[in-house]
Design a protein around this motif. Structure first.
Motif, PDB file in Angstrom:
ATOM      1  N   VAL A   5       4.774  10.513   3.698  1.00  0.00           N
ATOM      2  CA  VAL A   5       4.442   9.452   4.667  1.00  0.00           C
ATOM      3  C   VAL A   5       4.579   8.067   4.042  1.00  0.00           C
ATOM      4  CG1 VAL A   5       2.860  10.991   5.870  1.00  0.00           C
ATOM      5  CG2 VAL A   5       1.958   9.444   4.138  1.00  0.00           C
ATOM      6  N   LYS A   6       5.188   7.993   2.859  1.00  0.00           N
ATOM      7  CA  LYS A   6       5.327   6.714   2.175  1.00  0.00           C
ATOM      8  C   LYS A   6       6.059   5.656   2.996  1.00  0.00           C
ATOM      9  CE  LYS A   6       6.662   4.745  -2.296  1.00  0.00           C
ATOM     10  NZ  LYS A   6       7.271   5.034  -3.625  1.00  0.00           N
ATOM     11  N   PRO A   7       7.118   5.989   3.743  1.00  0.00           N
ATOM     12  CA  PRO A   7       7.752   4.956   4.578  1.00  0.00           C
ATOM     13  C   PRO A   7       6.785   4.314   5.565  1.00  0.00           C
ATOM     14  CG  PRO A   7       9.190   6.868   4.385  1.00  0.00           C
ATOM     15  CD  PRO A   7       7.883   7.254   3.769  1.00  0.00           C
ATOM     16  N   GLY A   8       5.881   5.105   6.146  1.00  0.00           N
ATOM     17  CA  GLY A   8       4.884   4.544   7.045  1.00  0.00           C
ATOM     18  C   GLY A   8       3.903   3.649   6.326  1.00  0.00           C
ATOM     19  N   ILE A   9       3.555   4.020   5.095  1.00  0.00           N
ATOM     20  CA  ILE A   9       2.641   3.191   4.293  1.00  0.00           C
ATOM     21  C   ILE A   9       3.287   1.847   3.981  1.00  0.00           C
ATOM     22  CG2 ILE A   9       1.411   3.027   2.094  1.00  0.00           C
ATOM     23  CD1 ILE A   9       1.223   6.070   2.081  1.00  0.00           C
ATOM     24  N   ILE A  10       4.555   1.884   3.597  1.00  0.00           N
ATOM     25  CA  ILE A  10       5.265   0.644   3.258  1.00  0.00           C
ATOM     26  C   ILE A  10       5.403  -0.238   4.494  1.00  0.00           C
ATOM     27  CG2 ILE A  10       7.440  -0.314   2.434  1.00  0.00           C
ATOM     28  CD1 ILE A  10       7.780   2.221   0.769  1.00  0.00           C
ATOM     29  N   ALA A  11       5.796   0.362   5.624  1.00  0.00           N
ATOM     30  CA  ALA A  11       5.972  -0.414   6.847  1.00  0.00           C
ATOM     31  C   ALA A  11       4.643  -1.036   7.286  1.00  0.00           C
ATOM     32  CB  ALA A  11       6.523   0.479   7.959  1.00  0.00           C
ATOM     33  N   GLY A  12       3.562  -0.266   7.242  1.00  0.00           N
ATOM     34  CA  GLY A  12       2.256  -0.801   7.619  1.00  0.00           C
ATOM     35  C   GLY A  12       1.796  -1.896   6.682  1.00  0.00           C
ATOM     36  N   SER A  13       2.064  -1.729   5.388  1.00  0.00           N
ATOM     37  CA  SER A  13       1.664  -2.751   4.414  1.00  0.00           C
ATOM     38  C   SER A  13       2.393  -4.064   4.660  1.00  0.00           C
ATOM     39  CB  SER A  13       1.940  -2.245   2.993  1.00  0.00           C
ATOM     40  OG  SER A  13       1.205  -1.069   2.715  1.00  0.00           O
ATOM     41  N   ILE A  14       3.690  -3.980   4.960  1.00  0.00           N
ATOM     42  CA  ILE A  14       4.446  -5.195   5.254  1.00  0.00           C
ATOM     43  C   ILE A  14       3.932  -5.853   6.526  1.00  0.00           C
ATOM     44  CG2 ILE A  14       6.705  -6.076   5.925  1.00  0.00           C
ATOM     45  CD1 ILE A  14       6.477  -5.551   2.977  1.00  0.00           C
ATOM     46  N   LEU A  15       3.680  -5.049   7.570  1.00  0.00           N
ATOM     47  CA  LEU A  15       3.204  -5.596   8.842  1.00  0.00           C
ATOM     48  C   LEU A  15       1.842  -6.258   8.715  1.00  0.00           C
ATOM     49  CD1 LEU A  15       4.252  -2.778  11.344  1.00  0.00           C
ATOM     50  CD2 LEU A  15       5.260  -5.055  11.100  1.00  0.00           C
ATOM     51  N   VAL A  16       1.054  -5.836   7.737  1.00  0.00           N
ATOM     52  CA  VAL A  16      -0.262  -6.446   7.525  1.00  0.00           C
ATOM     53  C   VAL A  16      -0.184  -7.617   6.545  1.00  0.00           C
ATOM     54  CG1 VAL A  16      -2.585  -6.058   6.609  1.00  0.00           C
ATOM     55  CG2 VAL A  16      -1.535  -4.347   8.083  1.00  0.00           C
ATOM     56  N   PHE A  17       0.556  -7.427   5.446  1.00  0.00           N
ATOM     57  CA  PHE A  17       0.583  -8.449   4.394  1.00  0.00           C
ATOM     58  C   PHE A  17       1.240  -9.740   4.867  1.00  0.00           C
ATOM     59  CE2 PHE A  17       2.731 -10.485   0.784  1.00  0.00           C
ATOM     60  CZ  PHE A  17       1.639 -10.710  -0.043  1.00  0.00           C
ATOM     61  N   VAL A  18       2.366  -9.620   5.569  1.00  0.00           N
ATOM     62  CA  VAL A  18       3.118 -10.812   5.964  1.00  0.00           C
ATOM     63  C   VAL A  18       2.312 -11.718   6.893  1.00  0.00           C
ATOM     64  CG1 VAL A  18       5.147 -11.638   7.213  1.00  0.00           C
ATOM     65  CG2 VAL A  18       5.379  -9.809   5.525  1.00  0.00           C
ATOM     66  N   PRO A  19       1.758 -11.239   8.012  1.00  0.00           N
ATOM     67  CA  PRO A  19       0.965 -12.145   8.856  1.00  0.00           C
ATOM     68  C   PRO A  19      -0.330 -12.585   8.196  1.00  0.00           C
ATOM     69  CG  PRO A  19       0.860  -9.915   9.714  1.00  0.00           C
ATOM     70  CD  PRO A  19       1.906  -9.912   8.633  1.00  0.00           C
ATOM     71  N   SER A  20      -0.901 -11.748   7.322  1.00  0.00           N
ATOM     72  CA  SER A  20      -2.121 -12.154   6.610  1.00  0.00           C
ATOM     73  C   SER A  20      -1.840 -13.349   5.703  1.00  0.00           C
ATOM     74  CB  SER A  20      -2.674 -10.991   5.782  1.00  0.00           C
ATOM     75  OG  SER A  20      -3.069  -9.916   6.600  1.00  0.00           O
TER      76      SER A  20
END
Length: 302
Positions: free
Chosen positions: A223-238
């Protein structure tokens, strides 16, 4: 393939480009136009009352790291800017981490429900998106302020003797951003876990693997691709957050977005604001390139 067919294919492709040319032109102007203006402003001199003076200068960029001492005219480190950058990166990483810690079991719970139940749980996850970000942030403010729901609950339970001082702190910003961006972590994780073959868990248990080894060696890599995608979606707007630090930080605990707004507003230093904007863009670009590199690596190994 005959020459006539090749000519027809080339003509069809050419017609497709011609039909999409107006839309592509508008998109390019709308996307690159403002960015080019900001880039131009970052290399100009600041005006007395805002705006810019049309004279080349790199002071906007140098002011990110150095500032002139008003007494000695010597350049010293811009500690305020550096501390704001550090606070922004730190809080963004913390937000990404806590949303993963909370979002992973949440996504796993939803993905392992019956198909009819999943729609209901996903509906609950997406409800916050129906409400304006500002309203959600003020809702968190009502929860964590001195007379808010959290302090009243803890006081009535006898857990604390005086209200917790959470509002207008880094902790308040962290709580607010974690709440606001949690769905952006849950949804990509759910999509990855939903495709996970549960028979792999049975195989792991048959081989006497512990739960920790199954999590670390089977679940997380898949599930690493989902982890990476979620991390980017959270980190960038944060990283570029403005509303949440402004409301929950009270203007005292600024992040990069607040610093940029300050330069274009009260600071009246448009070149510095433009340089800060491009610096934020570069940080985000590096994060996205890292995501693309890791994602491509996953595909090659897959």
């Amino acid at each position: 393939m005959s020459p006539a067919e090749e000519t027809q294919i080339r003509q069809s492709a050419r017609n497709g480009w011609l039909l999409s040319a107006p839309a592509l032109f508008v998109l390019a102007i709308a996307a690159s136009g403002p960015l080019l203006i900001i880039l131009l402003y970052s290399f100009l001199q600041g005006g007395t009352h805002g705006n810019v003076v049309w004279s080349f200068s790199t002071e906007g960029w140098s002011s990110i790291l150095w500032t002139k001492d008003i007494f000695t005219d010597s350049y010293v480190w811009a500690d305020a800017h550096l501390s704001i950058f550090w606070r922004s990166v730190k809080l963004s990483l913390m937000t990404t981490l806590i949303t993963f810690v909370v979002g992973f079991p949440t996504a796993w719970f939803i993905a392992t429900r019956a198909p009819k139940q999943r729609a209901f749980w996903l509906f609950l996850i997406t409800i916050p998106f129906w409400t304006n970000l500002l309203i959600r942030t003020y809702a968190i403010n009502e929860v964590i302020r001195a007379e808010g729901v959290l302090n009243l609950l803890l006081l009535n339970l006898g857990i604390i003797s005086e209200p917790l001082k959470l509002i207008y702190t880094d902790t308040a910003i962290f709580i607010g951003m974690a709440y606001v961006y949690l769905p952006l972590m849950v949804l990509p994780l759910f999509a990855a876990i939903d495709r996970f073959d549960m028979r792999l868990l049975e195989a792991g248990y048959d081989l006497y693997a512990s739960r920790w080894h199954i999590l670390r060696k089977i679940i997380l890599p898949i599930v690493k691709p989902g982890i990476i995608a979620g991390s980017i979606l959270v980190f960038v707007p944060s990283l570029g957050a403005y509303v949440t630090p402004r409301v929950l930080g009270g203007g005292k605990q600024m992040m990069i977005g607040n610093l940029i707004e300050l330069q274009f507003g009260q600071g009246k230093n448009w070149p510095l604001g433009a340089a800060l904007s491009l610096t934020l863009l570069l940080i985000v670009t590096v994060a996205l390139l890292y995501y693309v590199r890791v994602a491509n690596g996953e595909k090659k190994h897959g």
